[in-house]
Design a protein around this motif. Structure first.
Motif, PDB file in Angstrom:
ATOM      1  N   ASP A   1       0.816  -1.224   0.000  1.00  0.00           N
ATOM      2  CA  ASP A   1       0.000   0.000   0.000  1.00  0.00           C
ATOM      3  C   ASP A   1       0.846   1.270   0.000  1.00  0.00           C
ATOM      4  N   ALA A   2       1.865   1.299   0.849  1.00  0.00           N
ATOM      5  CA  ALA A   2       2.606   2.544   1.055  1.00  0.00           C
ATOM      6  C   ALA A   2       3.454   2.885  -0.166  1.00  0.00           C
ATOM      7  N   LYS A   3       3.609   4.185  -0.400  1.00  0.00           N
ATOM      8  CA  LYS A   3       4.426   4.636  -1.531  1.00  0.00           C
ATOM      9  C   LYS A   3       5.875   4.217  -1.311  1.00  0.00           C
ATOM     10  N   PRO A   4       6.535   3.767  -2.348  1.00  0.00           N
ATOM     11  CA  PRO A   4       7.935   3.335  -2.213  1.00  0.00           C
ATOM     12  C   PRO A   4       8.802   4.428  -1.577  1.00  0.00           C
ATOM     13  N   ASN A   5       9.763   3.990  -0.794  1.00  0.00           N
ATOM     14  CA  ASN A   5      10.734   4.867  -0.134  1.00  0.00           C
ATOM     15  C   ASN A   5      10.178   5.707   1.004  1.00  0.00           C
ATOM     16  N   THR A   6       8.912   5.538   1.338  1.00  0.00           N
ATOM     17  CA  THR A   6       8.403   6.215   2.539  1.00  0.00           C
ATOM     18  C   THR A   6       8.795   5.386   3.754  1.00  0.00           C
ATOM     19  N   LEU A   7       8.743   6.029   4.915  1.00  0.00           N
ATOM     20  CA  LEU A   7       9.016   5.322   6.162  1.00  0.00           C
ATOM     21  C   LEU A   7       7.951   4.241   6.382  1.00  0.00           C
ATOM     22  N   LYS A   8       6.714   4.555   5.991  1.00  0.00           N
ATOM     23  CA  LYS A   8       5.644   3.557   6.111  1.00  0.00           C
ATOM     24  C   LYS A   8       5.999   2.286   5.363  1.00  0.00           C
ATOM     25  N   ALA A   9       6.503   2.441   4.127  1.00  0.00           N
ATOM     26  CA  ALA A   9       6.842   1.274   3.323  1.00  0.00           C
ATOM     27  C   ALA A   9       7.960   0.475   3.969  1.00  0.00           C
ATOM     28  N   LYS A  10       8.976   1.206   4.452  1.00  0.00           N
ATOM     29  CA  LYS A  10      10.123   0.511   5.055  1.00  0.00           C
ATOM     30  C   LYS A  10       9.730  -0.224   6.331  1.00  0.00           C
TER      31      LYS A  10
ATOM     32  N   SER B   1      -2.033   3.096  10.218  1.00  0.00           N
ATOM     33  CA  SER B   1      -1.719   1.890   9.460  1.00  0.00           C
ATOM     34  C   SER B   1      -0.559   2.192   8.507  1.00  0.00           C
ATOM     35  N   PRO B   2       0.446   1.362   8.380  1.00  0.00           N
ATOM     36  CA  PRO B   2       0.667   0.049   8.994  1.00  0.00           C
ATOM     37  C   PRO B   2       1.484   0.103  10.296  1.00  0.00           C
ATOM     38  N   GLY B   3       0.992   0.841  11.270  1.00  0.00           N
ATOM     39  CA  GLY B   3       1.749   1.040  12.504  1.00  0.00           C
ATOM     40  C   GLY B   3       1.859  -0.205  13.354  1.00  0.00           C
ATOM     41  N   LEU B   4       0.803  -1.036  13.353  1.00  0.00           N
ATOM     42  CA  LEU B   4       0.850  -2.284  14.112  1.00  0.00           C
ATOM     43  C   LEU B   4       1.878  -3.219  13.476  1.00  0.00           C
ATOM     44  N   THR B   5       1.793  -3.374  12.153  1.00  0.00           N
ATOM     45  CA  THR B   5       2.746  -4.214  11.424  1.00  0.00           C
ATOM     46  C   THR B   5       4.164  -3.714  11.656  1.00  0.00           C
TER      47      THR B   5
END
Lengths: 418, 476
Positions: free
Chosen positions: B54-63, B338-342
């Motif tokens: 889901d998260a855009k590549p290279n964002t902290l969310k994705a990592k 989201s995706p904070g739990l993951t």
């Protein structure tokens, strides 16, 4: 593995009456397993009177009604274990239970009577919007707090649902000094007994608002108020009729659900309307030797009827164990016709040597309507009733000679003629 | 006393950070304004371990998503928390949405997500026969999973406490001073002093940040409403079933829970009062109608409860995990939606790395890594049950009938490190009261047990902290 002739699951009024009747028929090796600390079931917290009018011909409180059966169980030396939870029953009638003293119990029974009772429908099933503050509880939970534990669970109260427990608790809380602001009922009629509406609401000036429901709860920690609204004929809230009512407690009396987890696990056929097992005239399920009675079979309004039904199941189980059951079995399904929601039993053996009483509930209020019983296309009886209400269980009798004249392709229909 | 590190907020981020940092020779305090850990979004979310497309590549969310997904299984093993890698499906209801699936697939590839494939309707039905008629295809992600979010948070807090972290509940930070290299946090339980502060305050991370004069964060509470359906429909689907995402989030999902229920939700609406977790009839209606499109059998006729949670949405739409520009000893862990739990195990690692770049982190010799699996009657074998009851008879008494929870399990929850203080605390730790009757039968027994074990009057026992009293005066 322990061996018993009869295991009765539940030591409330149904379980006790069933065990006692089985004993009357000569079954010695019986055990009742009860999950609470005492026998008596929910009657122990029903300290109001009104029990026993039909069965004993006198007015008793819940604990008094229960005590009469507990005494008989003791006198008859019927074995029982309290604080014992039945976890599983198999098709082969192996009962698994646990308690503190015995640990895990495994019992091989010849017959099993299911008498687990029912539970109250909780808030979640209603989807009332708002907060999840404290002070929202079922009427039965409130009843336990007040009558058994001795504490008040609220001071300013709104009751949703006019089932009998809700009506009883309206009076109980008033007598305890709480302010019961109103009873709201979603339906255009009350699901409770008429006598309870008169004695518990009218006599105390507590208003009953029909076609009204609670649409939201307010208050972050403890409940501070509710929003009530009128509903239309599709039971949807009518915009513009919302009203805020200050209260610290919302009591729910919105229906009872038979506790049939064990029954379902066995794989017994269930009735989608009663949420209980499908049974024959002896209250035997489609799993041979497993019987059901009381509120686990269908929700009763009077304990007196529970007792009578349990006695039938007790007799049925005894005859099963003694191999005295009618060998020649031909079932005919009983159809719940116009205006009738369900019948119990749902099927009868047309070779039965006794008259069969069929219990049923109607789906709405009828005035001066007829209850018509048709067997094999012929009207057997047609009785005029001044009033029929969903809250009050009715019955019709099928005479044995009528039953015996039927063939298994015939139909039995119970219906209301308005 | 001056702590080395104070963590503000005992949600899943705060607790996982506390667990991670408790490996090191540090004096740590974990402050929580609510009456228990996991009281914000951590107890009211979808419980999904996202695959990471889901998260855009290279964002902290994705990592954080990718790393967290990789770590989660082991973390749950170490903490004895229910976890299952059940895989997820994003449904497409039109050709246009099939195009969206393709985009998500490509984004997943860019994020280095393994195990993805695009299914046509036939393939979809072969693995999930109860999907709605309108679905034309799906994006499958085999690495997605489910976890019980509050169990994870509570378990992490327990391990942190076992390793010396001081957990202070009902401790709200009202102001922060900084002088001579030391933060003084003014709280409702008195002042707390610390060299480092970690701001894991969820929806309130921006308010806490402003206490040190840093107004770089803008957190919006985004409410999500859910229904929990009865276990009798818990096996309608085995995968987590998403719909195509919108700009407000990942849309309405239908997902099995690790406890065997079915979860549907969440709605998504930004609200002003960050504390307002009431459900609304509009939100619940939206959830129930949209879920039917995915799985027609998932009707709210089977609802046992509904709830809502507020996600901490940062308007810049990514996590902020970095030292504050105002004071680098004040580390933000903000915007963790989201995706904070993951991502939580990865977020904790990253915070340790940031801290380690400023001070030397020395590992403890006596670190307790794992949490012993609590006895669970309903999961135990008959042999285990016999042994448990023989050792402790209270495991032979069922208190919660619907979920088969014994008195012994409730006593364990009350006496655990970071143990339960109120009825809902017992519920989250044991599931007593989470079943069909929703505490109708066992609620009063739990009140009694809490009062007995905490040596107080039943009238002092709360439902959920604060003023959530249950019982008032004695009856006549």
């Amino acid at each position: 593995m322990l061996q018993y002739d009869l295991v009765v699951v539940g030591g409330g009024p149904a379980g006790m009456a069933a065990a006692l009747r089985a004993r009357d028929f000569g079954i010695q090796n019986i055990i009742i397993l009860e999950r609470a600390e005492t026998l008596g079931g929910i009657l122990e917290q029903c300290i109001h009177t009104g029990f026993g009018l039909h069965y004993f011909g006198e007015e008793l409180s819940g604990p008094e009604y229960a005590a009469r059966f507990i005494e008989l169980v003791e006198d008859q030396k019927i074995e029982y274990k309290t604080d014992t939870m039945v976890m599983d029953v198999t098709e082969d009638k192996v009962v698994t239970a646990i308690n503190k003293e015995d640990g895990l119990l495994k019992i091989q029974a010849k017959a099993v009577i299911l008498a687990m009772g029912c539970r109250e429908r909780p808030r979640g099933a209603l989807s009332i919007a708002g907060t999840r503050a404290s002070g929202i509880m079922t009427a039965g939970t409130a009843q336990k707090y007040v009558n058994i534990d001795g504490y008040m669970p609220g001071r300013k109260i709104v009751i949703l649902g006019s089932g009998d427990i809700g009506l009883i608790m309206a009076r109980r809380m008033t007598l305890e000094g709480a302010e019961v602001k109103m009873v709201c009922e979603l339906m255009p009629y009350s699901g409770g007994l008429t006598r309870n509406i008169v004695q518990c609401l009218d006599d105390f000036g507590i208003p009953l608002y029909l076609s009204t429901t609670v649409i939201a709860t307010h208050g972050k920690d403890r409940l501070e108020g509710v929003t009530v609204a009128q509903v239309d004929d599709k039971l949807q809230p009518i915009p513009g009729t919302e009203k805020y009512v200050e209260c610290d407690t919302l009591m729910l009396s919105v229906g009872l659900i038979p506790e049939n987890e064990l029954t379902r696990n066995i794989g017994i056929s269930m009735d989608r309307i009663t949420n209980g097992a499908v049974v024959n005239e002896m209250r035997e399920t489609d799993c041979e030797g497993i019987f059901a009675c009381g509120n686990v079979l269908h929700v009763h309004d009077l304990v007196d009827y529970v007792t009578i039904e349990a006695q039938i199941a007790g007799e049925g189980a005894a005859k099963y164990i003694l191999n005295q059951q009618e060998q020649n079995v031909q079932y005919v399904h009983i159809t719940a016709g116009n205006g009738v929601r369900y019948t119990v039993p749902q099927k009868v053996n047309i070779r039965s040597k006794d008259d069969i009483k069929v219990y049923f509930r109607v789906g709405q209020i009828y005035k001066n309507a007829k209850v018509v019983l048709t067997c094999g296309g012929k009207v057997v009886s047609s009785k005029k009733k001044i009033k029929l209400a969903p809250g009050e269980m009715e019955n019709v009798i099928i005479p044995d000679e009528v039953l015996n004249s039927l063939s298994d392709t015939d139909q039995i229909v119970v219906e209301v003629e308005a | 006393m001056v702590f080395d590190v104070v963590i503000i907020g005992a949600g899943v981020s705060g607790c996982m950070i506390a667990r991670e940092l408790s490996k090191y020779q540090l004096n740590i305090a974990l402050l929580e304004r609510a009456s228990d850990v996991a009281m914000g979004a951590s107890k009211a979310n979808s419980g999904i371990v996202h695959a990471g497309f889901d998260a855009k590549p290279n964002t902290l969310k994705a990592k954080m998503n990718l790393r967290g997904n990789a770590l989660m299984e082991q973390v749950c093993k170490d903490l004895s928390v229910p976890y299952k890698r059940n895989g997820s499906l994003v449904l497409a209801f039109s050709d246009e949405e099939m195009q969206t699936l393709q985009e998500l697939y490509e984004r997943g590839i860019a994020n280095e997500v393994d195990g993805m494939s695009i299914l046509n309707r036939e393939q979809l039905l072969s693995i999930e026969p109860n999907i709605g008629d309108e679905a034309v295809g799906a994006l499958r992600a085999e690495t997605a999973g489910i976890v019980c979010p509050y169990s994870l948070t509570i378990a992490a807090a327990e391990v942190a406490v076992m390793n010396g972290v001081e957990l202070k509940r009902n401790c709200e930070v009202t102001a922060i001073d900084f002088s001579d290299g030391i933060f003084t946090l003014h709280t409702t339980l008195g002042d707390v002093r610390s060299s480092f502060v970690i701001n894991a305050a969820g929806c309130f991370a921006d308010d806490v940040s402003r206490m040190i004069g840093d107004d770089s964060l803008h957190i919006v509470a985004r409410r999500g409403e859910y229904y929990i359906l009865d276990k009798s429909v818990g096996n309608l689907v085995t995968h987590t079933i998403f719909q195509c995402p919108s700009k407000m989030g990942k849309g309405i999902l239908v997902a099995p829970t690790t406890h065997g229920n079915l979860l549907i939700g969440p709605s998504a609406i930004d609200i002003d009062d960050k504390d307002d977790v009431s459900t609304t009839s509009e939100g619940l209606k939206e959830v129930s109608s949209l879920a039917l499109k995915s799985v027609p059998g998932a009707t709210t006729r089977f609802a046992i409860t509904s709830f809502s949670g507020n996600r901490a949405h940062d308007i810049k739409n990514d996590f902020t995990i970095e030292p504050s520009k105002v004071n680098d000893h004040f580390i933000h862990v903000a915007g963790i939606e989201s995706p904070g739990l993951t991502g939580s195990p990865a977020v904790a690692e990253l915070v340790a790395e940031i801290l380690g770049s400023m001070i030397e982190l020395k590992e403890k010799q006596e670190y307790v890594k794992t949490r012993e699996k609590p006895f669970r009657y309903h999961q135990a074998t008959d042999e285990e049950r016999v042994a448990a009851i023989a050792k402790n008879p209270s495991y032979g008494r069922i208190v919660c009938r619907c979920e088969s929870i014994t008195e012994g399990e409730i006593l364990d929850a009350i006496h655990a490190p970071a143990g339960a203080l109120d009825v809902d605390g017992v519920k989250r730790r044991t599931r007593a009261g989470m079943g069909r009757c929703q505490g109708g039968f066992c609620g009063s027994k739990v009140v009694e047990l809490l009062a007995r074990e905490l040596h107080t009057d039943v009238r002092n026992i709360k439902k959920c902290g604060g003023n959530s009293d249950i019982l008032f005066d004695k009856s006549k």
